[in-house]
Every structure is written in C-alpha cells, then in structure tokens.
Design a protein around this motif. Structure first.
Motif, PDB file in Angstrom:
ATOM      1  N   LEU A  13     -12.511   0.945 -13.328  1.00 46.63           N
ATOM      2  CA  LEU A  13     -11.166   1.312 -12.897  1.00 46.63           C
ATOM      3  C   LEU A  13     -11.238   2.245 -11.696  1.00 46.63           C
ATOM      4  CD1 LEU A  13      -8.167   0.987 -13.566  1.00 46.63           C
ATOM      5  CD2 LEU A  13      -8.356   3.003 -15.020  1.00 46.63           C
ATOM      6  N   THR A  14     -12.205   3.142 -11.723  1.00 42.67           N
ATOM      7  CA  THR A  14     -12.367   4.090 -10.620  1.00 42.67           C
ATOM      8  C   THR A  14     -12.601   3.360  -9.306  1.00 42.67           C
ATOM      9  OG1 THR A  14     -13.633   5.297 -12.257  1.00 42.67           O
ATOM     10  CG2 THR A  14     -13.509   6.263 -10.051  1.00 42.67           C
ATOM     11  N   LEU A  15     -13.482   2.359  -9.382  1.00 36.27           N
ATOM     12  CA  LEU A  15     -13.803   1.611  -8.167  1.00 36.27           C
ATOM     13  C   LEU A  15     -12.565   0.867  -7.669  1.00 36.27           C
ATOM     14  CD1 LEU A  15     -15.759   0.637  -6.049  1.00 36.27           C
ATOM     15  CD2 LEU A  15     -16.563  -1.110  -7.632  1.00 36.27           C
ATOM     16  N   LEU A  16     -11.835   0.260  -8.607  1.00 31.42           N
ATOM     17  CA  LEU A  16     -10.624  -0.465  -8.206  1.00 31.42           C
ATOM     18  C   LEU A  16      -9.621   0.478  -7.560  1.00 31.42           C
ATOM     19  CD1 LEU A  16     -10.235  -2.893 -11.218  1.00 31.42           C
ATOM     20  CD2 LEU A  16     -10.755  -3.494  -8.858  1.00 31.42           C
ATOM     21  N   LEU A  17      -9.501   1.674  -8.147  1.00 31.04           N
ATOM     22  CA  LEU A  17      -8.589   2.660  -7.571  1.00 31.04           C
ATOM     23  C   LEU A  17      -9.040   3.048  -6.167  1.00 31.04           C
ATOM     24  CD1 LEU A  17      -7.709   5.054 -10.527  1.00 31.04           C
ATOM     25  CD2 LEU A  17      -6.137   3.656  -9.177  1.00 31.04           C
ATOM     26  N   ALA A  18     -10.350   3.209  -6.038  1.00 28.66           N
ATOM     27  CA  ALA A  18     -10.896   3.583  -4.730  1.00 28.66           C
ATOM     28  C   ALA A  18     -10.575   2.508  -3.701  1.00 28.66           C
ATOM     29  CB  ALA A  18     -12.403   3.792  -4.834  1.00 28.66           C
ATOM     30  N   ILE A  19     -10.744   1.238  -4.119  1.00 28.95           N
ATOM     31  CA  ILE A  19     -10.453   0.135  -3.192  1.00 28.95           C
ATOM     32  C   ILE A  19      -8.966   0.141  -2.824  1.00 28.95           C
ATOM     33  CG2 ILE A  19     -10.343  -2.385  -2.977  1.00 28.95           C
ATOM     34  CD1 ILE A  19     -12.834  -2.446  -4.871  1.00 28.95           C
ATOM     35  N   ALA A  20      -8.121   0.352  -3.853  1.00 30.79           N
ATOM     36  CA  ALA A  20      -6.676   0.359  -3.616  1.00 30.79           C
ATOM     37  C   ALA A  20      -6.287   1.485  -2.670  1.00 30.79           C
ATOM     38  CB  ALA A  20      -5.930   0.494  -4.939  1.00 30.79           C
ATOM     39  N   LEU A  21      -6.898   2.648  -2.857  1.00 29.87           N
ATOM     40  CA  LEU A  21      -6.572   3.783  -2.000  1.00 29.87           C
ATOM     41  C   LEU A  21      -7.034   3.543  -0.567  1.00 29.87           C
ATOM     42  CD1 LEU A  21      -7.359   6.817  -4.334  1.00 29.87           C
ATOM     43  CD2 LEU A  21      -5.130   6.127  -3.431  1.00 29.87           C
ATOM     44  N   LEU A  22      -8.223   2.958  -0.471  1.00 32.96           N
ATOM     45  CA  LEU A  22      -8.762   2.689   0.859  1.00 32.96           C
ATOM     46  C   LEU A  22      -7.911   1.674   1.598  1.00 32.96           C
ATOM     47  CD1 LEU A  22     -12.631   2.426   0.451  1.00 32.96           C
ATOM     48  CD2 LEU A  22     -11.376   3.939   1.978  1.00 32.96           C
ATOM     49  N   SER A  23      -7.492   0.625   0.878  1.00 32.34           N
ATOM     50  CA  SER A  23      -6.828  -0.474   1.562  1.00 32.34           C
ATOM     51  C   SER A  23      -5.317  -0.287   1.609  1.00 32.34           C
ATOM     52  CB  SER A  23      -7.122  -1.803   0.887  1.00 32.34           C
ATOM     53  OG  SER A  23      -8.184  -1.705   0.018  1.00 32.34           O
ATOM     54  N   GLY A  24      -4.781   0.372   0.623  1.00 31.82           N
ATOM     55  CA  GLY A  24      -3.335   0.532   0.577  1.00 31.82           C
ATOM     56  C   GLY A  24      -2.656  -0.754   0.160  1.00 31.82           C
ATOM     57  N   CYS A  25      -1.454  -0.669  -0.395  1.00 31.12           N
ATOM     58  CA  CYS A  25      -0.728  -1.879  -0.780  1.00 31.12           C
ATOM     59  C   CYS A  25       0.546  -1.893   0.045  1.00 31.12           C
ATOM     60  CB  CYS A  25      -0.404  -1.838  -2.274  1.00 31.12           C
ATOM     61  SG  CYS A  25      -0.182  -3.478  -2.973  1.00 31.12           S
ATOM     62  N   SER A  26       0.854  -3.032   0.655  1.00 30.80           N
ATOM     63  CA  SER A  26       2.023  -3.064   1.527  1.00 30.80           C
ATOM     64  C   SER A  26       2.627  -4.464   1.526  1.00 30.80           C
ATOM     65  CB  SER A  26       1.614  -2.702   2.954  1.00 30.80           C
ATOM     66  OG  SER A  26       0.730  -3.677   3.449  1.00 30.80           O
ATOM     67  N   VAL A  27       3.764  -4.594   2.196  1.00 34.96           N
ATOM     68  CA  VAL A  27       4.387  -5.907   2.326  1.00 34.96           C
ATOM     69  C   VAL A  27       3.976  -6.493   3.669  1.00 34.96           C
ATOM     70  CG1 VAL A  27       6.582  -7.139   2.536  1.00 34.96           C
ATOM     71  CG2 VAL A  27       6.352  -5.273   0.889  1.00 34.96           C
ATOM     72  N   ASN A  28       3.407  -7.708   3.623  1.00 35.37           N
ATOM     73  CA  ASN A  28       3.014  -8.321   4.887  1.00 35.37           C
ATOM     74  C   ASN A  28       4.250  -8.762   5.649  1.00 35.37           C
ATOM     75  OD1 ASN A  28       2.259 -10.947   6.544  1.00 35.37           O
ATOM     76  ND2 ASN A  28       0.486  -9.593   6.453  1.00 35.37           N
ATOM     77  N   GLN A  29       4.269  -8.454   6.938  1.00 28.84           N
ATOM     78  CA  GLN A  29       5.473  -8.727   7.736  1.00 28.84           C
ATOM     79  C   GLN A  29       5.640 -10.198   8.096  1.00 28.84           C
ATOM     80  OE1 GLN A  29       6.217  -5.682  10.907  1.00 28.84           O
ATOM     81  NE2 GLN A  29       4.267  -4.898  10.142  1.00 28.84           N
ATOM     82  N   VAL A  30       4.565 -10.969   7.976  1.00 31.54           N
ATOM     83  CA  VAL A  30       4.699 -12.410   8.236  1.00 31.54           C
ATOM     84  C   VAL A  30       5.268 -13.100   7.023  1.00 31.54           C
ATOM     85  CG1 VAL A  30       3.466 -14.555   8.739  1.00 31.54           C
ATOM     86  CG2 VAL A  30       2.776 -12.441   9.881  1.00 31.54           C
ATOM     87  N   THR A  31       4.658 -12.832   5.858  1.00 29.43           N
ATOM     88  CA  THR A  31       4.968 -13.623   4.665  1.00 29.43           C
ATOM     89  C   THR A  31       5.960 -12.948   3.738  1.00 29.43           C
ATOM     90  OG1 THR A  31       3.120 -12.604   3.488  1.00 29.43           O
ATOM     91  CG2 THR A  31       2.657 -14.617   4.719  1.00 29.43           C
ATOM     92  N   GLY A  32       6.175 -11.627   3.908  1.00 29.08           N
ATOM     93  CA  GLY A  32       7.048 -10.885   3.013  1.00 29.08           C
ATOM     94  C   GLY A  32       6.426 -10.639   1.653  1.00 29.08           C
ATOM     95  N   LYS A  33       5.136 -11.009   1.497  1.00 25.56           N
ATOM     96  CA  LYS A  33       4.462 -10.824   0.205  1.00 25.56           C
ATOM     97  C   LYS A  33       3.809  -9.446   0.139  1.00 25.56           C
ATOM     98  CE  LYS A  33       3.162 -15.681  -0.299  1.00 25.56           C
ATOM     99  NZ  LYS A  33       2.030 -16.586  -0.077  1.00 25.56           N
ATOM    100  N   ARG A  34       3.777  -8.897  -1.095  1.00 20.13           N
ATOM    101  CA  ARG A  34       3.032  -7.657  -1.276  1.00 20.13           C
ATOM    102  C   ARG A  34       1.547  -7.996  -1.275  1.00 20.13           C
ATOM    103  NH1 ARG A  34       5.628  -3.227  -2.192  1.00 20.13           N
ATOM    104  NH2 ARG A  34       3.831  -2.060  -2.913  1.00 20.13           N
ATOM    105  N   GLN A  35       0.789  -7.156  -0.671  1.00 18.21           N
ATOM    106  CA  GLN A  35      -0.647  -7.446  -0.600  1.00 18.21           C
ATOM    107  C   GLN A  35      -1.431  -6.165  -0.436  1.00 18.21           C
ATOM    108  OE1 GLN A  35      -0.875  -9.774   3.003  1.00 18.21           O
ATOM    109  NE2 GLN A  35      -1.023  -7.939   4.257  1.00 18.21           N
ATOM    110  N   MET A  36      -2.713  -6.277  -0.764  1.00 13.73           N
ATOM    111  CA  MET A  36      -3.635  -5.191  -0.470  1.00 13.73           C
ATOM    112  C   MET A  36      -3.892  -5.307   1.011  1.00 13.73           C
ATOM    113  SD  MET A  36      -4.972  -3.785  -3.340  1.00 13.73           S
ATOM    114  CE  MET A  36      -6.742  -3.663  -3.511  1.00 13.73           C
ATOM    115  N   SER A  37      -3.462  -4.338   1.777  1.00 14.31           N
ATOM    116  CA  SER A  37      -3.671  -4.541   3.202  1.00 14.31           C
ATOM    117  C   SER A  37      -4.612  -3.486   3.756  1.00 14.31           C
ATOM    118  CB  SER A  37      -2.339  -4.512   3.945  1.00 14.31           C
ATOM    119  OG  SER A  37      -1.992  -3.191   4.241  1.00 14.31           O
ATOM    120  N   MET A  38      -5.406  -3.932   4.693  1.00 18.05           N
ATOM    121  CA  MET A  38      -6.282  -3.011   5.393  1.00 18.05           C
ATOM    122  C   MET A  38      -5.439  -2.301   6.439  1.00 18.05           C
ATOM    123  SD  MET A  38      -9.877  -4.455   6.668  1.00 18.05           S
ATOM    124  CE  MET A  38      -9.800  -6.008   5.855  1.00 18.05           C
ATOM    125  N   SER A  39      -5.800  -1.109   6.804  1.00 17.46           N
ATOM    126  CA  SER A  39      -5.019  -0.435   7.830  1.00 17.46           C
ATOM    127  C   SER A  39      -5.173  -1.190   9.143  1.00 17.46           C
ATOM    128  CB  SER A  39      -5.486   1.012   7.991  1.00 17.46           C
ATOM    129  OG  SER A  39      -6.680   1.039   8.752  1.00 17.46           O
TER     130      SER A  39
END
Ligand SMILES: [Zn+2]
Length: 428
Positions: A13-39
């Motif tokens: 869980l820690t690793l997953l949290l770390a990945i989530a924090l690093l990548s952030g979760c956002s809405v993609n502006q092309v598709t309108g879908k929520r996604q793990m997005s890289m900065s």
C-alpha cells in the motif's frame, strides 16, 4: 485510469501511495477521464530524453530535402493547436524506409519517410499526425512507458535490439549497440487506438481537413496489414493495430462531420523528392542485401549506383564505407565515411564509422573528434571503447576509466574487452 490495482497484488500500500503521490490523479483534458497523470514537466522531460536517441537509432532525421520536415511540422502543428493539452509538440521526418510513426510523452512525434510515400494527400497526413498527438496528449505514451517502468519489464533492452535492425547493417562492420538509451516502442491497446482515432478526427476537422481521410487511411492500413510480413509494416501495426472496427467507427464519425480540404497537390509537391528517390533507396537496399550475402563487389557497385542517383544521401556513403572496410580498404572507407559526415553531421553512424576508421589508421585527433560527436548523438559501446583507448594512450586515465566503464556495462564482446581494460588498469 487503466492502472488496475488488481493487477498488482504484491505491491505494498505504501508503494501504491508513493506512486499516486508522485503521479497525481487528474482529469485528462482530451478524454475527460480521471487518470493517474504524470506532471507536465515529467512528461516533457521523459519525452525529451528519449527523442534524440530514438531518432538516431531509426536512421536519424531525413535531411536530403529539409523542406519536407518544415512542411510536416507545419501540418502537425496546425492539428496539434486544437489539443486542449498544451505540450511542446514537435514533428520530425526520419530517414527510414519502414512505414511507421510514433509519439513520445510530452508531444515528441516522428514519422518515417517510408510512411509518407504511402499517403495520398495532406488530409491523410493530418490524420496520422492527429492520431499521434492524441497518444501524447491523452498520455497513452506516458502510461505505456510508466507501466513498463513500474512493472520492471525489460522493455529497454528489447527495444534497443529491435531499433538496431531497421536501416543499419550492424553485421557488416560490427558497430556497437546503444548504451543506456531506453528507446521504447509502444504497443497501444484497442481502446487507446479507438480513442486516438476518435479525438484525432476532431482535431483534424478543426484544422479544416476532410475527416473521410481518416477512414481511407484505416482502410489502407487494413489492406496493407494483410501482407505485412513481406512489406516491413510489422512495426507500425504492432504499435497501432489496424482493424475493420476502426474503419467502421471512423466512418460513423466522419459521416456526422463536415467535409474539408485534402490539399493533394501541396502534399504531392512536398513528397516529390522522396518519391523521385525511391529507386535510389531501393538500390541501396539491394546493396545491403548483397553485402549481407558477402557479395562485396556487387554490393559496392550497387552502393555506387545509389550514390549516383542521389549524391546527397549520407546513408549511402556510410554503407559504401562499411563495404570498403569489409574489403580491408580502410583509407577508401575513411573517405566514404568523411563524405557521409559532411552530408549529414548529425547522424551518429557516419561519425562513429569515421571515428573507428580514423583510429585504425592512427589519426588520433580526427578519430577523437568524430567519436565524441557520435557519442553525443547516441552513446554506443563501440564509441565508448574507442574513446577509452584514445584517452588511455594520451595518459588521461580518469577519462579512459569513465569510457571503459560505460562500455563495460554492456554484455557483449566490446563490453568484455572494456572489462579487461579496466582490470589491466586496476580500475575494475
Ligand atoms: Zn495508434
């Protein structure tokens, strides 16, 4: 978000949290879908670091007719400007016969000379480029790269090996593979292909192009994919699988949209040089085939014929030099490589071959200069090893160790030779 937790039961869980924090979760502006997005910065950085090596490994930029690159970039930018995701989009033409196009994260896109000759008009080109823009903007490319990195799949090594087989005839002179260049060939899934088609059509229509071109393109690819083994289209179709489903969906979408421009005359004018040079490239491929079959005299004659047909193509001189080198005519080989680097100073293979040959002829300064240029364009073990030797001979032990260590990281004969050098210097 296609990143399913169920697929990764063993990650803590820690690793997953770390990945989530690093990548952030956002809405993609092309598709309108929520996604793990890289900065934005991460994506641009990732794309930038791969763009140069990926181009070098696939023939380098096409420079015989520089106007073609200007034209392709203009068409690409005219479509990309309708993407809500503002990336530093860039479009280059690669000097490669294989019909292919690809996108890196951050909007770095390439299309091969071999695909341009198969298209009929500017609208079809806009369709290809719009599709690649979506792969970058909807972060398909980033997801592919990131997932493979997280899962630790040995993608990099496999892609480097695959990248070497395109235009290059490594067997002829044994020029080394790239070091640490994680060139990556994406394999997009069905949903990503449909998404890239769907939104790609929106952008090309916004740019004024006829959406019917996207339908024709997909029909063309489905037709070509039927004989893909013999025509070298495997790469394009491995990364962007064509299908009747895509033809149908594109047709449904195109039917609802206004007709637009095709710009056939402008396109035909832009690709006139590469069409005219098709026989020269075919002759060059015959030369490579003959050389692979050890028919060196015939290979040399064929490479000279290709040069006569298009004297400005650096790759033809590289091949001629490799053949001469195989015939132990080092001085003539050096002259051919020197012409290649004048015609195109920015292709690593010409600089590498020139550097290695100058070193064999004992011209240390010329060797070092060419090898350094090649190493900057694409760090290969062969360049590193030769640079290590030159530095060692000049008493620059620290530099020699640095280059030998780079070469020694590779599991190959050159890698082993570099390891031996390090042991001799007590630096291993
Ligand atoms: Zn695709």
């Amino acid at each position: 978000m296609r990143f399913s937790f169920a697929l990764l039961p063993r990650l803590s869980l820690t690793l997953l949290l770390a990945i989530a924090l690093l990548s952030g979760c956002s809405v993609n502006q092309v598709t309108g879908k929520r996604q793990m997005s890289m900065s934005f910065d991460e994506q641009v950085k990732m794309g930038n670091s791969q763009y140069g090596p990926a181009q070098q490994q696939q023939g380098g930029r096409y420079v015989v007719d520089p106007d073609l690159n200007v034209y392709v970039n203009e068409v690409g930018q005219s479509v990309a400007k309708f993407s809500p995701v503002k990336l530093p989009y860039e479009f280059v033409v690669l000097n490669n016969d294989v019909p292919n196009a690809w996108a890196l994260p951050g909007g770095k896109i390439a299309i091969n000379r071999g695909l341009l000759v198969l298209l009929d008009d500017e609208a079809q080109l806009a369709s290809v480029l719009g599709h690649e823009v979506i792969h970058a903007a909807a972060e398909h490319s980033a997801k592919q790269m990131r997932n493979s990195q997280i899962l630790g799949i040995g993608v990099a090594a496999a892609a480097v090996a695959a990248g070497m087989t395109d235009n290059e005839n490594a067997a002829l002179i044994g020029l080394g593979a790239a070091l640490g260049a994680k060139v990556y060939q994406a394999h997009y899934g069905r949903s990503q292909e449909l998404e890239a088609d769907f939104y790609g059509i929106d952008y090309m229509v916004a740019a004024g192009y006829d959406p019917q071109a996207a339908v024709e393109l997909q029909m063309k690819f489905v037709e070509l994919s039927k004989g893909q083994k013999s025509n070298g289209l495997g790469k394009l179709f491995a990364s962007h699988p064509p299908s009747e489903e895509r033809v149908k969906k594109n047709q449904q979408k195109a039917n609802k949209l206004p007709k637009g421009k095709r710009n056939q005359a402008a396109y035909q004018q832009a690709i006139a040089q590469i069409i005219k040079d098709q026989p020269a490239y075919a002759k060059h491929n015959e030369a490579l085939l003959a050389a692979n079959n050890k028919q060196l005299d015939s290979a040399l004659s064929l490479s000279n014929q290709a040069i006569k047909m298009q004297p400005n193509e650096a790759m033809f001189y590289v091949t001629k030099g490799k053949i001469l080198s195989s015939q132990n005519k080092e001085k003539e080989a050096r002259n051919a490589f020197a012409i290649a680097t004048k015609k195109n100073p920015d292709y690593y293979m010409g600089q590498l071959a020139l550097g290695v040959t100058e070193a064999q002829l004992g011209n240390k300064q010329q060797a070092k200069s060419a090898l350094q240029k090649s190493y900057l364009l694409l760090p290969t073990s062969l360049a590193a090893y030769n640079l290590g030797q030159l530095e060692e001979q000049q008493g620059n032990t620290q530099n020699a160790v640095k280059y030998y260590k780079a070469a020694a990281s590779e599991n190959s004969n050159i890698g082993k030779a570099a390891q031996q050098k390090l042991r001799n210097m007590n630096a291993g």
